[in-house]
Design a protein around this motif. Structure first.
Motif, PDB file in Angstrom:
ATOM      1  N   PRO A 207       9.318   7.462 -15.438  1.00 18.88           N
ATOM      2  CA  PRO A 207       9.371   8.087 -14.438  1.00 18.88           C
ATOM      3  C   PRO A 207       8.095   9.143 -14.332  1.00 18.88           C
ATOM      4  CG  PRO A 207      10.851   8.937 -15.719  1.00 18.88           C
ATOM      5  CD  PRO A 207      10.471   7.651 -16.062  1.00 18.88           C
ATOM      6  N   ASP A 208       7.373   9.273 -15.586  1.00 15.69           N
ATOM      7  CA  ASP A 208       6.220  10.497 -15.700  1.00 15.69           C
ATOM      8  C   ASP A 208       4.934   9.441 -15.812  1.00 15.69           C
ATOM      9  OD1 ASP A 208       6.726   9.565 -18.162  1.00 15.69           O
ATOM     10  OD2 ASP A 208       6.413  11.382 -18.995  1.00 15.69           O
ATOM     11  N   LYS A 209       5.039   8.236 -15.443  1.00 15.45           N
ATOM     12  CA  LYS A 209       3.657   7.368 -15.873  1.00 15.45           C
ATOM     13  C   LYS A 209       2.450   7.760 -15.114  1.00 15.45           C
ATOM     14  CE  LYS A 209       4.622   3.649 -12.570  1.00 15.45           C
ATOM     15  NZ  LYS A 209       4.647   2.134 -12.444  1.00 15.45           N
ATOM     16  N   ARG A 210       2.574   8.529 -14.183  1.00 14.51           N
ATOM     17  CA  ARG A 210       1.308   8.977 -13.306  1.00 14.51           C
ATOM     18  C   ARG A 210       0.726  10.080 -13.991  1.00 14.51           C
ATOM     19  NH1 ARG A 210       2.283   7.801  -6.847  1.00 14.51           N
ATOM     20  NH2 ARG A 210       2.907   5.639  -6.863  1.00 14.51           N
ATOM     21  N   GLU A 211       1.746  11.117 -14.303  1.00 16.27           N
ATOM     22  CA  GLU A 211       1.136  12.190 -15.043  1.00 16.27           C
ATOM     23  C   GLU A 211       0.393  11.756 -16.386  1.00 16.27           C
ATOM     24  OE1 GLU A 211       4.177  14.875 -15.600  1.00 16.27           O
ATOM     25  OE2 GLU A 211       2.899  16.613 -15.824  1.00 16.27           O
TER      26      GLU A 211
ATOM     27  N   PHE B 258       0.726  -1.356   0.192  1.00 15.92           N
ATOM     28  CA  PHE B 258      -0.034  -0.073   0.088  1.00 15.92           C
ATOM     29  C   PHE B 258       0.660   1.140   0.120  1.00 15.92           C
ATOM     30  CE2 PHE B 258      -2.440  -3.296   2.450  1.00 15.92           C
ATOM     31  CZ  PHE B 258      -3.497  -3.462   1.256  1.00 15.92           C
ATOM     32  N   GLN B 259       2.105   1.173   0.254  1.00 19.33           N
ATOM     33  CA  GLN B 259       2.859   2.437   0.160  1.00 19.33           C
ATOM     34  C   GLN B 259       4.215   2.286  -0.163  1.00 19.33           C
ATOM     35  OE1 GLN B 259       2.784   3.498   4.245  1.00 19.33           O
ATOM     36  NE2 GLN B 259       4.284   2.252   5.059  1.00 19.33           N
ATOM     37  N   SER B 260       4.957   3.472  -0.720  1.00 18.32           N
ATOM     38  CA  SER B 260       6.148   3.006  -1.336  1.00 18.32           C
ATOM     39  C   SER B 260       7.124   3.968  -0.333  1.00 18.32           C
ATOM     40  CB  SER B 260       6.245   3.588  -2.624  1.00 18.32           C
ATOM     41  OG  SER B 260       7.487   3.776  -3.420  1.00 18.32           O
ATOM     42  N   ASP B 261       8.442   4.003  -0.790  1.00 20.69           N
ATOM     43  CA  ASP B 261       9.632   4.774  -0.009  1.00 20.69           C
ATOM     44  C   ASP B 261       9.852   6.041  -0.984  1.00 20.69           C
ATOM     45  OD1 ASP B 261       9.500   3.487   2.514  1.00 20.69           O
ATOM     46  OD2 ASP B 261      10.671   1.799   1.463  1.00 20.69           O
ATOM     47  N   THR B 262       9.671   5.971  -2.164  1.00 16.70           N
ATOM     48  CA  THR B 262       9.981   6.974  -3.203  1.00 16.70           C
ATOM     49  C   THR B 262       9.112   7.391  -4.161  1.00 16.70           C
ATOM     50  OG1 THR B 262      10.019   5.189  -4.917  1.00 16.70           O
ATOM     51  CG2 THR B 262      12.433   5.507  -3.714  1.00 16.70           C
ATOM     52  N   TRP B 263       9.342   8.885  -4.404  1.00 11.48           N
ATOM     53  CA  TRP B 263       8.284   9.608  -4.936  1.00 11.48           C
ATOM     54  C   TRP B 263       8.459   9.109  -6.642  1.00 11.48           C
ATOM     55  CZ3 TRP B 263       4.019  10.976  -3.008  1.00 11.48           C
ATOM     56  CH2 TRP B 263       4.131  11.696  -1.892  1.00 11.48           C
ATOM     57  N   PRO B 264       7.506   8.736  -7.345  1.00 11.79           N
ATOM     58  CA  PRO B 264       7.881   8.367  -8.876  1.00 11.79           C
ATOM     59  C   PRO B 264       7.234   9.509  -9.513  1.00 11.79           C
ATOM     60  CG  PRO B 264       6.003   7.087  -7.951  1.00 11.79           C
ATOM     61  CD  PRO B 264       6.440   7.875  -6.847  1.00 11.79           C
ATOM     62  N   GLY B 265       6.427  10.531  -8.896  1.00 16.57           N
ATOM     63  CA  GLY B 265       5.793  11.486  -9.516  1.00 16.57           C
ATOM     64  C   GLY B 265       6.003  12.866  -9.465  1.00 16.57           C
ATOM     65  N   PRO B 266       5.602  13.945 -10.134  1.00 19.15           N
ATOM     66  CA  PRO B 266       5.960  15.460  -9.687  1.00 19.15           C
ATOM     67  C   PRO B 266       5.549  15.830  -8.653  1.00 19.15           C
ATOM     68  CG  PRO B 266       4.291  15.176 -11.609  1.00 19.15           C
ATOM     69  CD  PRO B 266       4.642  13.835 -11.256  1.00 19.15           C
ATOM     70  N   ALA B 267       5.923  16.991  -8.491  1.00 23.37           N
ATOM     71  CA  ALA B 267       5.436  17.730  -7.221  1.00 23.37           C
ATOM     72  C   ALA B 267       5.156  19.173  -7.587  1.00 23.37           C
ATOM     73  CB  ALA B 267       6.532  17.916  -5.905  1.00 23.37           C
ATOM     74  N   ASN B 268       4.426  19.876  -6.751  1.00 22.77           N
ATOM     75  CA  ASN B 268       4.040  21.284  -7.248  1.00 22.77           C
ATOM     76  C   ASN B 268       3.981  22.093  -6.125  1.00 22.77           C
ATOM     77  OD1 ASN B 268       1.368  20.680  -6.450  1.00 22.77           O
ATOM     78  ND2 ASN B 268       0.865  19.926  -8.414  1.00 22.77           N
ATOM     79  N   LYS B 269       3.264  23.377  -6.168  1.00 22.57           N
ATOM     80  CA  LYS B 269       3.333  24.353  -5.117  1.00 22.57           C
ATOM     81  C   LYS B 269       2.272  23.806  -4.234  1.00 22.57           C
ATOM     82  CE  LYS B 269       3.580  28.454  -3.287  1.00 22.57           C
ATOM     83  NZ  LYS B 269       3.161  29.761  -4.024  1.00 22.57           N
ATOM     84  N   ILE B 270       1.234  23.160  -4.212  1.00 22.89           N
ATOM     85  CA  ILE B 270       0.299  22.529  -3.370  1.00 22.89           C
ATOM     86  C   ILE B 270       1.249  21.800  -2.278  1.00 22.89           C
ATOM     87  CG2 ILE B 270      -1.202  20.567  -3.096  1.00 22.89           C
ATOM     88  CD1 ILE B 270      -2.645  21.343  -5.736  1.00 22.89           C
ATOM     89  N   ASP B 271       2.324  20.930  -2.562  1.00 27.65           N
ATOM     90  CA  ASP B 271       2.829  20.459  -1.620  1.00 27.65           C
ATOM     91  C   ASP B 271       3.726  21.269  -0.696  1.00 27.65           C
ATOM     92  OD1 ASP B 271       2.137  17.883  -2.838  1.00 27.65           O
ATOM     93  OD2 ASP B 271       3.468  18.086  -4.288  1.00 27.65           O
ATOM     94  N   GLY B 272       4.228  22.474  -1.112  1.00 25.76           N
ATOM     95  CA  GLY B 272       5.052  23.064  -0.277  1.00 25.76           C
ATOM     96  C   GLY B 272       3.992  23.713   0.679  1.00 25.76           C
ATOM     97  N   LEU B 273       2.852  24.205   0.316  1.00 29.01           N
ATOM     98  CA  LEU B 273       2.021  24.698   1.226  1.00 29.01           C
ATOM     99  C   LEU B 273       1.597  23.573   2.316  1.00 29.01           C
ATOM    100  CD1 LEU B 273      -0.117  26.795  -1.332  1.00 29.01           C
ATOM    101  CD2 LEU B 273       1.425  27.755   0.340  1.00 29.01           C
TER     102      LEU B 273
END
Length: 547
Positions: A111-115, A48-63
């Motif tokens: 690496p961009d498969k989620r997007e 159910f969870q992973s240790d790495t981020w395969p997808g991109p991040a954006n301004k939402i995450d910083g906030l």
């Protein structure tokens, strides 16, 4: 050992079921998942969870993550690929991925498969169907009492909404047409906004407008404020035609309840306190729409981005999402303000808003919390568990079993004919229903409030899932069972195919062993073991819940 896995928390109740053959399969499946999620069990990692981020991040995450850091709340780990593919299919299209789609996504190493998956899902017919369903709830598309749109108008209204979503019509244009259109409810679908409400008086219309487009419950406003808003809808007129159930919605400058004296200009006060003068020959709805759609007016945009966030994240930044008021502040004001600005700058592009949220690391967090802080949920430290919507759940069951629902309507008209293969998420009219949809909390569409939909799992729903002969028959007659029974695949391959098809993931090693042992011990033969496995997986919380 105390199981941490969310699946374990609710499956234990099935041990009360009288069918012992299913009890033993559940026992092995539950044990496997508990082992996978138990602390200190290094041999099997949780799916159910992973240790790495395969997808991109954006301004939402910083906030979001900055706020979590201030509160000393640790966010969950990222969700795994199997969890993501299932989650995003359900949240974007209201459907499950097929086993092949889940497998291909999981095995994809780009690496961009989620997007890329998000973009593909936006182009599917199911995307338009699913989001039209959400808007149909808010806009109360229902042919029968107490809304009484009647079938022809309900069909026309739903088709227009679906086309707007499919074509990504800018939200400001969508709202303007709903607020200002005039004409036949059969030929100009958005005029049905003024018909799809229980109270068509100016005060009733004002309440509906405030709830739908500003997310505010005007019945809690001071009476003079609601009266001021109602002035802008005092000239809405209705008249029938020679066509049965057709009605014309129009601007009536001579309405007796408009407050105009001898057709003279009259003052009116907008919800922000601004006073305007209404000319007698000018539709006041246009004046209100111009105010509401002004880019500097936060009310319309705040309501929409907060609703969209709640639809994808399980709760609003302002919670409840249709109860916006000064004493109900947002949990993260900076996040809400950013989403408002970004949505306006995108040209009111609804897909852009969804894309921004879906691609964020915040949306892609696991549903397994890393915190016991009760504020974690309000600040989006993990993805919330949510039972599948009634329409989505029955569609998933029917997709897997190759069956269909039987719908009915209280209105005996030809417009209520529903093709056998129509998904529940695509039903155009809230009056067309089934016993399953009623039992599992489909909204009545009487008020347009979000709380009309009930997605809590009840005792009656559990009993239906555990004991229903309807579900048992769907499984036993399904193509899935027939195919696996006719094949000569060994038990591990059968289990792998069924886990991919039903849960959108590969089984763990322990789950493979459990299935293999059950196949060997099942006295009813291979077919019965396959039926039991399908029944067990479709009764699991992992299937019934978004996670």
């Amino acid at each position: 050992m105390r199981p941490r896995c969310f699946l374990a928390r609710t499956l234990t109740s099935v041990f009360r079921r009288a069918h012992l053959r299913k009890f033993w399969l559940f026992r092995s499946a539950l044990l496997a998942v508990c082992l996978a999620a138990a602390p200190g069990h290094a041999a099997v990692s949780t799916p159910f969870q992973s240790d790495t981020w395969p997808g991109p991040a954006n301004k939402i995450d910083g906030l979001v993550f900055s706020k979590l850091q201030q509160l000393n709340i640790e966010p969950a780990k990222p969700c795994s690929d199997p969890v993501f593919v299932r989650r995003v299919y359900l949240d974007v299209t209201g459907t499950l991925p097929t086993g092949a789609e889940a497998r291909d996504f999981i095995l994809d190493r780009t690496p961009d498969k989620r997007e890329r998956l998000i973009e593909r899902l936006f182009e599917r017919d199911a995307f338009a169907d699913f989001w039209a369903m959400k808007w149909s709830d808010l806009l109360r598309i229902k042919a029968e009492f107490p809304i009484n749109l009647w079938p022809n108008a309900a069909q026309s209204y739903h088709r227009w909404i679906r086309d707007c979503i499919r074509n990504n019509v800018p939200y400001d244009r969508f709202v303007r047409e709903l607020l200002t259109s005039s004409g036949s409810n059969f030929e100009v679908p958005p005029v049905n906004f003024y018909r799809a409400m229980q109270n068509r008086t100016p005060l009733g219309i004002a309440q509906t407008v405030a709830l739908t487009f500003m997310g505010e419950r005007a019945e809690n406003w001071p009476s003079n404020r609601l009266a001021n808003l109602s002035v802008f809808f005092a000239n809405v007129g209705y008249k029938s035609t020679g066509e049965w159930k057709e009605e014309i919605v129009f601007f009536n400058p001579r309405a007796t309840n408009s407050g105009s004296v001898n057709g003279s200009p009259r003052p009116a006060i907008l919800p922000d306190g601004t006073t305007v003068t209404l000319a007698p020959e000018h539709d006041p709805r246009q004046v209100f729409a111009q105010w509401l759609l002004n880019a500097n007016n936060p009310r319309l945009v705040r309501n929409l981005v907060n609703r969209a966030w709640s639809w994808l994240m399980g709760r609003g930044i302002i919670q409840e999402p249709d109860d916006i008021r000064p004493d109900n502040p947002p949990s993260n004001p900076a996040l809400l303000a950013f989403l408002e600005r970004d949505f306006v700058s995108s040209g009111y592009d609804f897909k852009h808003l969804l894309r921004l949220i879906l691609n964020s690391r915040t949306y892609q967090l696991s549903s397994l919390p890393n915190t016991t802080n009760p504020d974690g949920a309000a600040h989006f430290a993990f993805y919330p568990l949510r039972r599948l919507d009634a329409e989505v759940l029955i569609d998933a069951i029917d997709q897997l079993t190759g069956s269909s629902e039987s719908y009915s309507s209280a209105i005996p008209e030809p417009y209520t004919f529903v093709p056998d293969n129509l998904r529940s998420i695509a039903l155009p009219d809230g009056s067309i229903s089934s016993s399953f949809l009623e039992m599992f909390g489909r909204p009545a569409r009487d008020t347009g409030q979000e709380s009309e939909r009930n997605s809590r799992l009840s005792a009656a729903q559990k009993l239906w899932l555990f004991n229903s002969s309807v579900l048992q028959r769907k499984i036993e007659q399904s193509r899935m069972v027939q195919f696996q029974t006719a094949s000569d695949h060994p038990a591990p391959e059968v289990a792998t195919g069924m886990y991919l098809g039903i849960l959108s993931r590969f089984p763990t090693g322990e789950e493979i062993k459990g299935a293999q042992a059950y196949f060997q011990k099942q006295r009813g033969g291979r077919r019965q073991a396959i039926v039991d496995l399908a029944w067990a997986l479709m009764n699991s919380s992992e299937f019934i819940y978004r996670h």
